[in-house]
Scaffold this motif. Sequence first.
Motif, PDB file in Angstrom:
ATOM      1  N   LYS A 120     -50.603   4.288  76.187  1.00 59.18           N
ATOM      2  CA  LYS A 120     -50.314   4.315  74.785  1.00 59.18           C
ATOM      3  C   LYS A 120     -51.510   4.697  73.815  1.00 59.18           C
ATOM      4  CE  LYS A 120     -46.139   2.213  73.983  1.00 59.18           C
ATOM      5  NZ  LYS A 120     -45.114   2.221  72.980  1.00 59.18           N
ATOM      6  N   ARG A 121     -52.638   4.321  74.485  1.00 59.66           N
ATOM      7  CA  ARG A 121     -53.754   4.719  73.632  1.00 59.66           C
ATOM      8  C   ARG A 121     -54.334   6.156  74.207  1.00 59.66           C
ATOM      9  NH1 ARG A 121     -56.970  -0.528  74.624  1.00 59.66           N
ATOM     10  NH2 ARG A 121     -56.647  -1.833  73.133  1.00 59.66           N
ATOM     11  N   GLY A 122     -53.883   6.637  75.130  1.00 58.69           N
ATOM     12  CA  GLY A 122     -53.990   8.002  75.463  1.00 58.69           C
ATOM     13  C   GLY A 122     -55.294   8.167  76.602  1.00 58.69           C
ATOM     14  N   TRP A 123     -55.276   6.813  77.089  1.00 59.05           N
ATOM     15  CA  TRP A 123     -56.408   6.409  78.267  1.00 59.05           C
ATOM     16  C   TRP A 123     -55.905   6.896  79.544  1.00 59.05           C
ATOM     17  CZ3 TRP A 123     -59.938   1.835  76.575  1.00 59.05           C
ATOM     18  CH2 TRP A 123     -60.310   1.889  75.310  1.00 59.05           C
ATOM     19  N   MET A 124     -55.647   8.155  79.970  1.00 65.06           N
ATOM     20  CA  MET A 124     -54.851   8.427  81.082  1.00 65.06           C
ATOM     21  C   MET A 124     -55.555   7.969  82.457  1.00 65.06           C
ATOM     22  SD  MET A 124     -52.773   9.999  79.276  1.00 65.06           S
ATOM     23  CE  MET A 124     -52.388  11.087  77.904  1.00 65.06           C
ATOM     24  N   ASP A 125     -56.898   8.043  82.442  1.00 66.49           N
ATOM     25  CA  ASP A 125     -57.455   7.565  83.875  1.00 66.49           C
ATOM     26  C   ASP A 125     -57.265   6.102  84.010  1.00 66.49           C
ATOM     27  OD1 ASP A 125     -59.155   8.328  86.092  1.00 66.49           O
ATOM     28  OD2 ASP A 125     -60.583   7.245  85.225  1.00 66.49           O
ATOM     29  N   GLU A 126     -57.470   5.360  83.106  1.00 74.52           N
ATOM     30  CA  GLU A 126     -57.158   4.033  83.171  1.00 74.52           C
ATOM     31  C   GLU A 126     -55.862   3.619  83.352  1.00 74.52           C
ATOM     32  OE1 GLU A 126     -59.088   0.952  80.686  1.00 74.52           O
ATOM     33  OE2 GLU A 126     -61.020   2.048  80.888  1.00 74.52           O
ATOM     34  N   ALA A 127     -54.942   4.236  82.779  1.00 73.63           N
ATOM     35  CA  ALA A 127     -53.314   4.139  82.813  1.00 73.63           C
ATOM     36  C   ALA A 127     -52.937   4.508  84.546  1.00 73.63           C
ATOM     37  CB  ALA A 127     -52.684   5.297  81.840  1.00 73.63           C
ATOM     38  N   ALA A 128     -53.506   5.652  84.923  1.00 73.34           N
ATOM     39  CA  ALA A 128     -53.226   6.027  86.112  1.00 73.34           C
ATOM     40  C   ALA A 128     -53.765   5.046  87.333  1.00 73.34           C
ATOM     41  CB  ALA A 128     -53.633   7.354  86.620  1.00 73.34           C
ATOM     42  N   GLN A 129     -54.860   4.565  87.142  1.00 78.57           N
ATOM     43  CA  GLN A 129     -55.596   3.681  87.973  1.00 78.57           C
ATOM     44  C   GLN A 129     -54.508   2.317  88.129  1.00 78.57           C
ATOM     45  OE1 GLN A 129     -59.700   2.547  87.262  1.00 78.57           O
ATOM     46  NE2 GLN A 129     -60.176   4.697  86.913  1.00 78.57           N
ATOM     47  N   ASN A 130     -54.257   1.876  87.009  1.00 77.35           N
ATOM     48  CA  ASN A 130     -53.579   0.539  86.700  1.00 77.35           C
ATOM     49  C   ASN A 130     -52.072   0.772  87.284  1.00 77.35           C
ATOM     50  OD1 ASN A 130     -55.008  -1.763  85.676  1.00 77.35           O
ATOM     51  ND2 ASN A 130     -55.376  -0.242  83.988  1.00 77.35           N
ATOM     52  N   PHE A 131     -51.352   1.783  87.013  1.00 75.97           N
ATOM     53  CA  PHE A 131     -50.059   1.942  87.673  1.00 75.97           C
ATOM     54  C   PHE A 131     -50.273   2.062  88.938  1.00 75.97           C
ATOM     55  CE2 PHE A 131     -48.793   4.311  83.409  1.00 75.97           C
ATOM     56  CZ  PHE A 131     -48.330   3.232  82.885  1.00 75.97           C
ATOM     57  N   ARG A 132     -51.028   2.697  89.608  1.00 75.18           N
ATOM     58  CA  ARG A 132     -50.968   2.933  91.101  1.00 75.18           C
ATOM     59  C   ARG A 132     -51.418   1.383  91.539  1.00 75.18           C
ATOM     60  NH1 ARG A 132     -55.581   6.638  90.979  1.00 75.18           N
ATOM     61  NH2 ARG A 132     -54.532   8.158  89.809  1.00 75.18           N
ATOM     62  N   ILE A 133     -52.175   0.465  91.110  1.00 74.19           N
ATOM     63  CA  ILE A 133     -52.466  -0.701  91.820  1.00 74.19           C
ATOM     64  C   ILE A 133     -50.925  -1.429  91.643  1.00 74.19           C
ATOM     65  CG2 ILE A 133     -53.423  -3.097  91.381  1.00 74.19           C
ATOM     66  CD1 ILE A 133     -55.757  -1.437  90.065  1.00 74.19           C
ATOM     67  N   ALA A 134     -50.363  -1.227  90.528  1.00 73.32           N
ATOM     68  CA  ALA A 134     -48.780  -2.034  90.377  1.00 73.32           C
ATOM     69  C   ALA A 134     -48.010  -1.348  91.532  1.00 73.32           C
ATOM     70  CB  ALA A 134     -48.515  -1.875  88.910  1.00 73.32           C
ATOM     71  N   ALA A 135     -48.011  -0.126  91.681  1.00 69.03           N
ATOM     72  CA  ALA A 135     -47.113   0.401  92.734  1.00 69.03           C
ATOM     73  C   ALA A 135     -47.481  -0.136  93.836  1.00 69.03           C
ATOM     74  CB  ALA A 135     -47.187   1.936  92.474  1.00 69.03           C
ATOM     75  N   ASN A 136     -48.773  -0.147  94.198  1.00 65.54           N
ATOM     76  CA  ASN A 136     -49.138  -0.575  95.790  1.00 65.54           C
ATOM     77  C   ASN A 136     -48.653  -2.075  95.887  1.00 65.54           C
ATOM     78  OD1 ASN A 136     -50.062   1.796  96.356  1.00 65.54           O
ATOM     79  ND2 ASN A 136     -52.203   1.246  95.980  1.00 65.54           N
ATOM     80  N   MET A 137     -48.985  -2.729  94.782  1.00 62.41           N
ATOM     81  CA  MET A 137     -48.571  -4.209  95.088  1.00 62.41           C
ATOM     82  C   MET A 137     -46.911  -4.524  95.077  1.00 62.41           C
ATOM     83  SD  MET A 137     -51.037  -5.981  92.284  1.00 62.41           S
ATOM     84  CE  MET A 137     -50.913  -7.806  92.637  1.00 62.41           C
ATOM     85  N   GLU A 138     -46.272  -3.665  94.599  1.00 61.73           N
ATOM     86  CA  GLU A 138     -44.772  -3.929  94.788  1.00 61.73           C
ATOM     87  C   GLU A 138     -44.131  -2.495  94.801  1.00 61.73           C
ATOM     88  OE1 GLU A 138     -41.845  -5.765  91.547  1.00 61.73           O
ATOM     89  OE2 GLU A 138     -43.681  -7.134  91.557  1.00 61.73           O
ATOM     90  N   PRO A 139     -44.086  -1.933  96.170  1.00 59.51           N
ATOM     91  CA  PRO A 139     -43.893  -0.449  96.367  1.00 59.51           C
ATOM     92  C   PRO A 139     -42.399  -0.264  96.049  1.00 59.51           C
ATOM     93  CG  PRO A 139     -44.868  -1.537  98.215  1.00 59.51           C
ATOM     94  CD  PRO A 139     -44.565  -2.765  97.405  1.00 59.51           C
ATOM     95  N   GLY A 140     -41.544  -1.359  96.120  1.00 55.99           N
ATOM     96  CA  GLY A 140     -40.241  -1.220  95.830  1.00 55.99           C
ATOM     97  C   GLY A 140     -39.787  -0.945  94.528  1.00 55.99           C
TER      98      GLY A 140
END
Lengths: 190, 289
Positions: A120-140
């Motif tokens: 939402k802040r437009g900080w794409m790099d941090e957004a992508a990093q956090n989404f990747r962690i979330a997706a890895n923790m809960e792949p389904g």
Amino acid sequence: MKDPYEVLGVPHGASEDEIKKAYRELARKYHPDNYTNNPLADLAEEKMKEINEAYDTLTSGKTAGSGSASHGGTSSYGGDLGEVRRLIQLGNLDAAEAKLDGIANHNAEWYYLRGVIAQKRGWMDEAAQNFRIAANMEPGNFEYTRAAQTAGSGGYTYRQTQYNDYGGSDDLCNLCSTLMCLNCLCNGCR
Amino acid sequence: MFGYVLPRRDKLTETENARYRAAYCGLCRDLKKRYGFRARFLVNYDMTFLFFLLQEGEAGQPERCFCPARPFCKKDCLPSDGAMDYAADLSVLLSCWKLRDAKRDDGFFKRLAAGFCLRLYRKPFCSASAVREQENRVFAEQLARLSALEEQNCGSIDRAADAFATLLKACAGYHADETLRRTKECLLYHVGRFLYLTDALEDLPKDNRSGAYNPLRYRYALQDGKLTPADKEQFVQTVDASISMAASALELLPETADRAILNNIIYYGLPAVLKSVADSTFRKKGNNK
């Protein structure tokens, strides 16, 4: 109310096909999916409403198709993370981040929400990093996986709008039905 | 400034090209009118973009005017208006802040040159900062924030870029209308991010040699002073996302007379610049296509 022909950018007395084509073009441009987690989402929604109304007026009340699909956060979340979601929805990102920092349990949703705040802040790099962690923790989880996949693109498909000349109605139908299926799946998961 | 915000000239029509040039010349003339001859040297393409972005309503028709760089042929210049004056004022402010930065960081001779220029532009800077007090305050605040982040060797490219992007966002202060200002703020924020990150990418080899701060040095594990191909792809995608965000804001703006030029800059110009910086071909062989 504004002149519906003007809203759709077609000359007065345009044929039904021309109107439909212009409508599709605009609906694709301002579709809520293009403005997910975008600070200007409300303006895009207003624009979409205007386009839908104009189209409705010109086609004498027939429904305006799938363009108006509203895309909203469900608010059936409880607990601290639910409060964070509420703050994000209100646009109070600093408070949401502070609240999030106070939570010791860093589960997948925690990382996902951090990603949403960054996006939402437009900080794409941090957004992508956090989404990747979330997706890895809960792949389904489709919400997380989808966010991780689209985080890099900024949501708005500007290449689609300008560079490609894709106009076949089949494409659009496919796109819509895919998005609808995805939406069902996401909601089904919760 | 940076000189990254350029249109792709080959995608502009003849008339659009002429208008773009006329705006550049008009800005140069306006700088002279407001701040004297020396201010002509501060004219740049980034602020020409700002002029087109801030433009409202009817566009002025070009006038023939004298150009000291080519004294024997007159040039077309767009007439001065509110947006032009604003772009001229901010050109002076931003250039002077850049000089101040150079005076602190760069090598001995560059520092000397920057100090000399600062002296030369002291008066224009004083009057511009008096006229645009609020913008100047934001510039000062955000640049102080940026230096603090640099001193901490900040490894978040988003946070480092945020300071500069917030600075550029202040340029939307020209508009009193809330919706218009908010949309342009969003657009400028992402153009600012694009500028800062593209600049970081271009300067990476140089900064790596000199040991100067560059967010990419702390964000990624470099190999031989360069980004790995995978990291570079990811980084380019991040910057590209900012171009997308700028485009999404642009689409929400009402039509203006020179909209085609703005579209060209955002949709063709910025991606082309990003690509050539990523391929290290920018500024090597006549980038002004």
